[in-house]
Design an enzyme around this catalytic site. Sequence first.
Site, PDB file in Angstrom:
ATOM      1  CD  GLU A 165      21.507  -1.267 -14.175  1.00 45.50           C
ATOM      2  OE1 GLU A 165      21.770  -1.513 -15.348  1.00 45.50           O
ATOM      3  OE2 GLU A 165      20.438  -0.751 -13.833  1.00 45.50           O
TER       4      GLU A 165
ATOM      5  CD  GLU B  75      20.489   3.823 -14.041  1.00 48.68           C
ATOM      6  OE1 GLU B  75      19.801   3.263 -14.916  1.00 48.68           O
ATOM      7  OE2 GLU B  75      21.725   3.668 -13.961  1.00 48.68           O
TER       8      GLU B  75
HETATM    9  C1  LIG Z   1      17.766  -3.625 -17.639  1.00 49.54           C
HETATM   10  O1  LIG Z   1      17.409  -2.286 -17.334  1.00 49.54           O
HETATM   11  C2  LIG Z   1      18.311  -1.720 -16.432  1.00 49.54           C
HETATM   12  O2  LIG Z   1      17.791  -1.618 -15.157  1.00 49.54           O
HETATM   13  C3  LIG Z   1      18.825  -0.411 -16.895  1.00 49.54           C
HETATM   14  C4  LIG Z   1      18.238   0.606 -17.619  1.00 49.54           C
HETATM   15  N1  LIG Z   1      19.213   1.535 -17.788  1.00 49.54           N
HETATM   16  C5  LIG Z   1      20.351   1.081 -17.184  1.00 49.54           C
HETATM   17  N2  LIG Z   1      20.086  -0.082 -16.629  1.00 49.54           N
HETATM   18  C6  LIG Z   1      21.685   1.748 -17.227  1.00 49.54           C
HETATM   19  O3  LIG Z   1      22.208   1.912 -15.920  1.00 49.54           O
HETATM   20  C7  LIG Z   1      21.626   3.053 -17.984  1.00 49.54           C
HETATM   21  O4  LIG Z   1      22.944   3.325 -18.421  1.00 49.54           O
HETATM   22  C8  LIG Z   1      20.612   2.961 -19.128  1.00 49.54           C
HETATM   23  O5  LIG Z   1      20.667   4.107 -19.959  1.00 49.54           O
HETATM   24  C9  LIG Z   1      19.214   2.810 -18.513  1.00 49.54           C
HETATM   25  C10 LIG Z   1      18.084   2.864 -19.541  1.00 49.54           C
HETATM   26  O6  LIG Z   1      18.134   1.742 -20.354  1.00 49.54           O
END
Ligand SMILES: CO[C@H](O)c1c[n+]2c([nH]1)[C@H](O)[C@@H](O)[C@H](O)[C@H]2CO
Length: 451
Positions: free
Chosen positions: A170, A355
Amino acid sequence: MAANPNARRFPEGFLWGAATAAHQIEGSPMADGAGPSIWTRFAHTPGMTVNGDTGDVACDHYNRWKDDVALMASLGLKAYRFSTSWSRILPDGTGRVNQKGLDFYSRLVDELLDKGIEPLLTLYHWDLPAALDDRGGWLNRDVADWFAEYGSVLYRALDGRVKKWVTLNEPWVVTDGGYLHGALAPGHRSKYETPIATHNLMRAHGAAVKAYREIGKHEIGLVVNIEPKYPNTQSPEDLAATKRAHAYMNEQYLDAALLGKYPPELKNEIFGDAWPEWADEDYALIKQKLDFIGINYYTRSVTQATDSYPLKAGAVRQKLGTYTETGWEVFPQGLTDLLVWAKDRYGNLPTYITENGAAFFDPAVAEEGRVRDPLRMGYLKKHLTAIRDAIDQGCDIRGYMVWSLLDNLEWSLGFSKRFGIVHVNYGTQERTPKDSARWYSKAIETHGASI
Ligand SMILES: CO[C@H](O)c1c[n+]2c([nH]1)[C@H](O)[C@@H](O)[C@H](O)[C@H]2CO
């Protein structure tokens, strides 16, 4: 009993797994010669995280890794997506390798393989070595070489046992959270630094893929978060705001990696004079052949024009919507829509949902050892059904990693939000599979037929 006629099965070989990240579960950030990361520093800076929560202990996975792999096997997981801590491997960010750090991940990978669980390794899940941040971090063009060096150490040590590699998790969150709005490490707030961090992240991604092609023999990809944007009204202002938000959050990184260019809205409508002119050789470095992409999906955004800086776009809360504890609307159709969009825009690359999950208020562990989390079970059911709908529309979806295996450290939100299918008692470190874990195990066992 006749099989459920509606139970369209998932493709043969579909990879059912769960995901975590080093800083969020490992604890022991400075053990065995490791160096500090920007998150070690950020979390220890007063006021940066809820309750001052840090990754000093987290889920103590650094010590409990073997039991956690046994837990994954007991749930029937076929894959496990995790990240490595750059500063465990290279305490100074470059140069000296910390063998004990490398050994930790080597043992973890061997244990996963021994239990028949495929490792998916993410090189960077936000925890830049503090030593490199002191040298400019993602704002220093040398970071592309630093990242390729780090990746190469791991490729040489683990490739073959690890057959699916991810460069970045991300990049949008890294830049929007870490350089524009300051909510995440390293906590900068600069419209001028953000494009530079973006570009260097993507140069580093390209350099790491190039290095992999020299060393590795398997697959490498990029993981992005996608949040589909739907206009609140058909007014010209809302349509323009939706287009801007889509370009900024959803097109920016995959366009750079797969098309070798950024969406024009970034310079023309968002960053303006803060968006530098990049050299052609940079784009050539960034655009490397990828074996797959990973998409993280949580929610959508109904978008309207606002005076937000610098995007001038914002989300509209849906009166009839269902929302998670992190304030995200439950909208599974958004997953189907974005997968079809990605297929059409980027040519149906093999895609993993790397995810997907939700934080809901979970009850405590009941006397009989159950954690009832029906809302999370419903969320997973709806989103796996949405994936099947995308597959039926021709999308090449290869696997699903639920976020997350364990309740864990939710970055600046600390331990206040629980995403795990397994409950963690942070006082005792006891793990308790929630009802959603049992449900997910059945889904895996029946290859989706029980969904
Ligand atoms: C903006 O939301 C993102 O897609 C996102 C959500 N999340 C994430 N990225 C991250 O990759 C994880 O480390 C977070 O724990 C998880 C939950 O918040």
